[in-house]
Every structure is written in structure tokens, then in C-alpha cells.
Design a protein around this motif. Structure first.
Motif, PDB file in Angstrom:
ATOM      1  N   LEU A  65     -37.575 -48.290 -16.052  1.00 29.07           N
ATOM      2  CA  LEU A  65     -38.288 -47.201 -16.744  1.00 29.07           C
ATOM      3  C   LEU A  65     -39.509 -46.728 -15.940  1.00 29.07           C
ATOM      4  O   LEU A  65     -39.734 -45.529 -15.771  1.00 29.07           O
ATOM      5  N   ASP A  66     -40.290 -47.683 -15.407  1.00 26.36           N
ATOM      6  CA  ASP A  66     -41.498 -47.331 -14.652  1.00 26.36           C
ATOM      7  C   ASP A  66     -41.159 -46.443 -13.460  1.00 26.36           C
ATOM      8  O   ASP A  66     -41.867 -45.494 -13.138  1.00 26.36           O
ATOM      9  N   GLU A  67     -40.065 -46.790 -12.818  1.00 24.10           N
ATOM     10  CA  GLU A  67     -39.671 -46.039 -11.624  1.00 24.10           C
ATOM     11  C   GLU A  67     -39.280 -44.601 -11.988  1.00 24.10           C
ATOM     12  O   GLU A  67     -39.693 -43.639 -11.333  1.00 24.10           O
ATOM     13  N   VAL A  68     -38.504 -44.460 -13.061  1.00 23.84           N
ATOM     14  CA  VAL A  68     -38.096 -43.117 -13.497  1.00 23.84           C
ATOM     15  C   VAL A  68     -39.323 -42.298 -13.879  1.00 23.84           C
ATOM     16  O   VAL A  68     -39.453 -41.129 -13.501  1.00 23.84           O
ATOM     17  N   ALA A  69     -40.251 -42.947 -14.605  1.00 22.25           N
ATOM     18  CA  ALA A  69     -41.470 -42.230 -15.009  1.00 22.25           C
ATOM     19  C   ALA A  69     -42.233 -41.749 -13.781  1.00 22.25           C
ATOM     20  O   ALA A  69     -42.745 -40.627 -13.750  1.00 22.25           O
ATOM     21  N   ALA A  70     -42.292 -42.595 -12.741  1.00 17.67           N
ATOM     22  CA  ALA A  70     -43.007 -42.208 -11.520  1.00 17.67           C
ATOM     23  C   ALA A  70     -42.318 -41.016 -10.851  1.00 17.67           C
ATOM     24  O   ALA A  70     -42.977 -40.092 -10.367  1.00 17.67           O
ATOM     25  N   GLN A  71     -40.980 -41.026 -10.869  1.00 17.96           N
ATOM     26  CA  GLN A  71     -40.242 -39.903 -10.268  1.00 17.96           C
ATOM     27  C   GLN A  71     -40.500 -38.607 -11.041  1.00 17.96           C
ATOM     28  O   GLN A  71     -40.662 -37.534 -10.459  1.00 17.96           O
ATOM     29  N   VAL A  72     -40.557 -38.722 -12.362  1.00 20.74           N
ATOM     30  CA  VAL A  72     -40.822 -37.537 -13.186  1.00 20.74           C
ATOM     31  C   VAL A  72     -42.255 -37.054 -12.945  1.00 20.74           C
ATOM     32  O   VAL A  72     -42.518 -35.844 -12.895  1.00 20.74           O
ATOM     33  N   ALA A  73     -43.170 -38.004 -12.731  1.00 15.48           N
ATOM     34  CA  ALA A  73     -44.562 -37.620 -12.439  1.00 15.48           C
ATOM     35  C   ALA A  73     -44.623 -36.804 -11.148  1.00 15.48           C
ATOM     36  O   ALA A  73     -45.383 -35.841 -11.040  1.00 15.48           O
ATOM     37  N   VAL A  74     -43.810 -37.175 -10.161  1.00 18.33           N
ATOM     38  CA  VAL A  74     -43.764 -36.417  -8.900  1.00 18.33           C
ATOM     39  C   VAL A  74     -43.244 -34.999  -9.173  1.00 18.33           C
ATOM     40  O   VAL A  74     -43.794 -34.014  -8.676  1.00 18.33           O
ATOM     41  N   ARG A  75     -42.201 -34.919 -10.005  1.00 20.63           N
ATOM     42  CA  ARG A  75     -41.678 -33.590 -10.363  1.00 20.63           C
ATOM     43  C   ARG A  75     -42.744 -32.740 -11.059  1.00 20.63           C
ATOM     44  O   ARG A  75     -42.873 -31.538 -10.792  1.00 20.63           O
ATOM     45  N   ALA A  76     -43.510 -33.383 -11.949  1.00 16.89           N
ATOM     46  CA  ALA A  76     -44.558 -32.652 -12.676  1.00 16.89           C
ATOM     47  C   ALA A  76     -45.622 -32.154 -11.696  1.00 16.89           C
ATOM     48  O   ALA A  76     -46.073 -31.009 -11.768  1.00 16.89           O
ATOM     49  N   GLU A  77     -45.997 -33.025 -10.765  1.00 20.06           N
ATOM     50  CA  GLU A  77     -47.009 -32.664  -9.770  1.00 20.06           C
ATOM     51  C   GLU A  77     -46.528 -31.487  -8.929  1.00 20.06           C
ATOM     52  O   GLU A  77     -47.263 -30.532  -8.673  1.00 20.06           O
ATOM     53  N   LYS A  78     -45.265 -31.540  -8.535  1.00 15.46           N
ATOM     54  CA  LYS A  78     -44.679 -30.441  -7.732  1.00 15.46           C
ATOM     55  C   LYS A  78     -44.712 -29.133  -8.511  1.00 15.46           C
ATOM     56  O   LYS A  78     -45.003 -28.081  -7.959  1.00 15.46           O
ATOM     57  N   THR A  79     -44.391 -29.218  -9.801  1.00 15.48           N
ATOM     58  CA  THR A  79     -44.395 -28.011 -10.641  1.00 15.48           C
ATOM     59  C   THR A  79     -45.791 -27.408 -10.675  1.00 15.48           C
ATOM     60  O   THR A  79     -45.968 -26.202 -10.517  1.00 15.48           O
ATOM     61  N   LEU A  80     -46.802 -28.277 -10.852  1.00 15.18           N
ATOM     62  CA  LEU A  80     -48.174 -27.785 -10.935  1.00 15.18           C
ATOM     63  C   LEU A  80     -48.654 -27.225  -9.598  1.00 15.18           C
ATOM     64  O   LEU A  80     -49.426 -26.272  -9.552  1.00 15.18           O
TER      65      LEU A  80
END
Ligand SMILES: *Cc1c(COP(=O)(O)O)cnc(C)c1O
Length: 467
Positions: A65-80
Motif C-alpha cells: 500500500l505504501d508503495e502505491v501511495a508513493a506512486q500516486v503522490a508522484v502522479r499528483a505532483e506531476k499534475t500540479l
């Protein structure tokens, strides 16, 4: 492995894939949820989990779960990070279309900050309290600076050209040289714009040679010609066996035969750049003087203002464009209009050094060298090897195409210039460098005053990260 074992393994892996609601609720994504909203974060999590599922199908183990959350955080950062952000232009290309072309003058920025958060009397005549014309000062100033009877401001030069052709030639013929049927970039192609305006294109001459007699022949052969269109060729150059009539010769023909001459100038020089040793860029005023009835140009190329496009010329023709319904659709927003007015005020006051692009072009080479030597010294103290090198660059934006701008760049010692350039783009204030012959260069002319510290910090950080 038997098929049954394979299916069982896959089922087991799939069962371990984190649930979307658990991913979205993960503390690692608290900031993303706050900044983008839970809906967007859920969407990003779904996309990431789709990728996870395909990987599992291909035999990979399910991530935690932690790893997936980190990957999604990268996606969020890219979006911003896809928002419009300030960057440092170290490419040496002063008018870089991908970097927003001209940075604004202090006066233009002040005009924006003074009015952006308030109401403004954009179409109100304060003396009568009634509705008034939109942006009369900008149009008055442009007409004055161009030595023309009238001016009309729109969204950009593409809009100005489209409007001129629509208002003055829809349903009629437009004569244009085959050597000028160009694409400027961003899919702006003269034949396509002509087609969209509803005018009929009448091509004359050949790719390399067009004479006045070619235009004259077209006027003899076609009874319903509205105008002759002359297009500045931007950074497209023909050399050798080439011939084009002078603008004044075309004007003479147009007026003798009772048609209009429209010049798409592109750049919009309001001062004579040849005084800076930069030749080949005609001024707006020189085109008006040569007899063009309408001249179209950009506000954010060599003029050095915000995005915008202008038609200047004979009052009757500019008025016709102003009354065309398309003018309303192509009008300039109030924020760039205010910035344009402030930029034009610098021209009227003779204070063109206030305009960043012009100031940068006017900076003596010795001053650029001193600056870059200073960078190299400071980088050296931080353990980064850099040395100054004299280079020759382009102004960009399809303007001053023949003029080589002498500059000095800091050349950074690196094995992998592409990777270093990517690191510089990822800096908190992104730096856009120039790559030339597998080397990374930072041009001392296009970096704006006051950006030195951020530039050097980004370089030092990029090197620290690569060790
Ligand atoms: C740049 C250019 C345009 C387009 O101007 P924008 O302001 O980018 O819309 C059109 N014609 C010529 C000749 C140009 O150089």
C-alpha cells in the motif's frame, strides 16, 4: 509450472493489490487530497492501480500500500507541476515561444498588479459614464508609434491576420507569392488561414522568384481581387537564385490597380534594431511608410509586451476590421491589455530599456561575459566545473532571423548533458538550458537580472543530486 498453479499465483497476487479507497486515504496523500481534491486523487489512484494490475498479470508481485501511495503522490505532483510556472531561460533564445516569449517590463507588471484584483474601466468612458471603446489608449499609442491612421488590438497576430483577411477579403481574391506560403509554427499556415477567412487564394510566382509582373498578371486574370498579401518569412530563409519585389513596389501596384496591400509583419519592431547591429527586421513604421495599407504584428515578439496582435493602417480598413463580428471573438483580455498599455507607454517615453527583451539585446557583450565569468567562479567554489565561452544565438520568435546575437555562455562539465538538463528542469525554479554538441550551456544574455542566485542554486543542486 502447471496452468492451475499459474492461475492460483495470479489470483493470490491480485488479492494483495491494495484497494483504491485505502490508497486514497493514505496519509502520504493528505497534501494531494487537499490541493487537488479527493475526486482527482481517486482518479489518479485508479490509473496507478490499473498499471499495477497489468504488472501482476505479467507475473510481478503486488506492491505494498505504501508503495502505491508513493506512486500516486508522484502522479499528483506531476499534475500540479503542469501549471504555468516561472522558469529561468538560459537557452539564449530571447523570444522562446515555448517559454511564453517576452517577459514583461516592471511597468507592465505594476499595471497588472494594480488592476488585476479590482474592477477596471475597460469599456467605460469615465468622463461621460457611458460605454466607451475598449483599450483606446493602446490603439492610440500603436497608431502613433507606427505612424498610421488607426490601430486595432486583438488576441495575437494569428488573430490579427485572420481578422484582416476576413474583414477585407472574404468571398474575394487574395494574391500571394508562392515563396510566402509558409508555416510559422504552431500549425499557423498561410494557405489554411486564407481558406478559413473565406478568401480565395491566388498564388503567383514560384517558390524562389516572384516579380511585380506576376502580381500584375494575377490582377489582369482575376476580376475580383480584394488585396495583395505580403508575408514576412520569419526564420525561413531563401538564398541564392531568389527574387521578391520591394514592399514599396507592391504598394505602388496595389494603389494603381485599386486593391489593398496587407503585410503580415510578424515581429512588430517599434524601434530600429539595426542600430544595435541586428539587421533584417523591418519596423512597423517602415512598412506603413512604404505604403502597406494594413500591417499585422505580434505584441510579444520584438515589441516585448504581453501576448496580443495588432492591425495598424488606414482608418477606413482598420474600422472595417473593428466592426467585423469576428473582432469580438478575437479581442484581447483586460489583463494583457493593461500590460500592453504600460509597455507602449515605455516606447512613448523613449524608455525602451525598461522592456526586458530590448534591455537584454542592448547589453554589451563585455557585460554578459563578466556575468558569466562570475557564475563560473561561484560554481567553481561550489565544486562545479564551468567555463565561459563566446557563442552566437538567435533572438527567436521568427524575428531578427538573420541577425546573430553574440553572447557568452557557461559551459558545464558533464558526461551526460541530456540528464543534467532534465535535472535542471526539475529544480524548484526550473532552469531551461541549451544543449549544443552534447554539451550543456547556460546563456548569459537571456537569464533575466536578479535570477542569478536561483540559477546557480539549481546547477549546484543538480550536480549534488547526480553524485
Ligand atoms: C509569429 C507570426 C505570426 C503569428 O503570430 P502570433 O502572435 O504568434 O499569433 C503570424 N505571422 C508571422 C509572419 C509571424 O512571424
Amino acid at each position: 509450472m502447471s496452468t492451475k498453479q499459474g492461475i492460483d499465483g495470479q489470483r493470490e497476487r491480485f488479492a494483495k493489490i491494495p484497494r483504491v479507497d485505502h490508497v486514497v486515504a493514505h496519509p502520504r496523500l493528505a497534501a494531494a487530497r487537499q490541493r487537488l481534491g479527493p475526486g482527482v486523487v481517486t482518479q489518479l489512484a485508479r490509473t496507478q492501480l490499473q498499471q499495477v494490475r497489468s504488472a501482476c498479470r505479467a507475473g510481478q508481485p503486488a506492491p505494498e500500500l505504501d508503495e502505491v501511495a508513493a506512486q500516486v503522490a508522484v502522479r499528483a505532483e506531476k499534475t500540479l507541476r503542469r501549471r504555468v510556472r516561472k522558469v529561468i531561460n538560459a537557452t539564449g533564445v530571447m523570444l522562446h515561444t515555448n517559454l511564453g516569449r517576452a517577459p514583461l517590463s516592471g511597468g507592465a507588471v505594476e499595471a497588472l498588479s494594480g488592476s488585476a484584483g479590482h474592477y477596471s474601466a475597460i469599456e467605460l468612458d469615465l468622463s461621460t459614464g457611458r460605454r466607451g471603446p475598449r483599450g483606446p489608449f493602446a490603439e492610440y499609442a500603436l497608431a502613433q508609434l507606427a505612424g498610421a491612421q488607426d490601430a486595432l488590438v486583438g488576441n495575437n497576430n494569428a488573430a490579427a491576420v485572420l481578422l484582416a483577411l476576413t474583414a477585407l477579403a472574404a468571398g474575394r481574391g487574395v494574391v500571394v507569392s508562392r515563396g510566402e506560403l509558409i508555416e510559422i509554427g504552431g500549425k499557423f499556415r498561410i494557405p489554411d488561414v486564407l481558406a478559413r477567412s473565406g478568401a480565395e487564394m491566388i498564388e503567383v510566382g514560384t517558390t524562389n522568384r516572384t516579380r511585380v509582373s506576376d502580381y500584375e498578371q494575377a490582377l489582369d486574370d482575376h476580376s475580383d481581387v480584394a488585396l495583395l498579401l505580403r508575408v514576412h518569412q520569419g526564420n525561413f530563409r531563401q538564398t541564392g537564385f531568389v527574387e521578391r519585389p520591394r514592399l514599396a513596389e507592391l504598394a505602388e501596384l496595389a494603389h494603381r490597380r485599386g486593391v489593398i496591400l496587407v503585410k503580415d509583419l510578424g515581429g512588430g519592431a517599434l524601434i530600429d534594431f539595426s542600430e544595435l547591429g541586428l539587421t533584417g527586421e523591418p519596423t512597423v513604421a517602415s512598412c506603413v511608410q512604404a505604403g502597406a495599407d494594413v500591417v499585422c504584428f505580434s505584441c510579444d515578439k520584438v515589441l516585448g509586451g504581453p501576448q496580443g496582435g495588432v492591425l495598424v493602417g488606414r482608418a477606413e480598413l482598420v474600422g472595417k476590421a473593428r466592426r467585423d463580428p469576428l473582432a469580438r471573438a478575437l479581442r484581447l483580455g483586460r489583463l494583457p491589455l493593461g500590460a500592453l498599455e504600460a509597455t507602449l507607454a515605455s516606447y512613448l517615453a523613449g524608455e525602451v530599456e525598461q522592456i526586458p527583451v530590448i534591455r537584454a539585446l542592448k547589453t554589451p557583450l563585455t557585460e554578459v561575459r563578466q556575468r558569466v565569468e562570475g557564475w563560473c567562479r561561484q560554481l567553481g567554489e561550489a565544486g562545479v566545473l564551468a567555463r565561459p565561452e563566446q557563442i552566437s544565438g538567435a533572438v527567436g520568435g521568427g524575428t531578427l532571423a538573420e541577425a546573430a546575437v553574440e553572447s557568452v555562455a557557461a559551459v558545464l562539465e558533464t558526461e551526460d548533458a541530456v540528464r543534467l538538463a532534465a535535472r535542471l528542469r526539475a529544480a524548484s525554479v526550473a532552469v531551461i538550458a541549451r544543449i549544443q554538441d552534447d554539451r550543456l550551456l547556460l546563456d548569459g544574455r537571456s537569464v533575466l537580472p536578479g535570477e542569478d542566485a536561483d540559477l546557480l542554486a539549481a546547477v549546484v543542486a543538480a550536480f549534488a543530486g547526480s553524485e
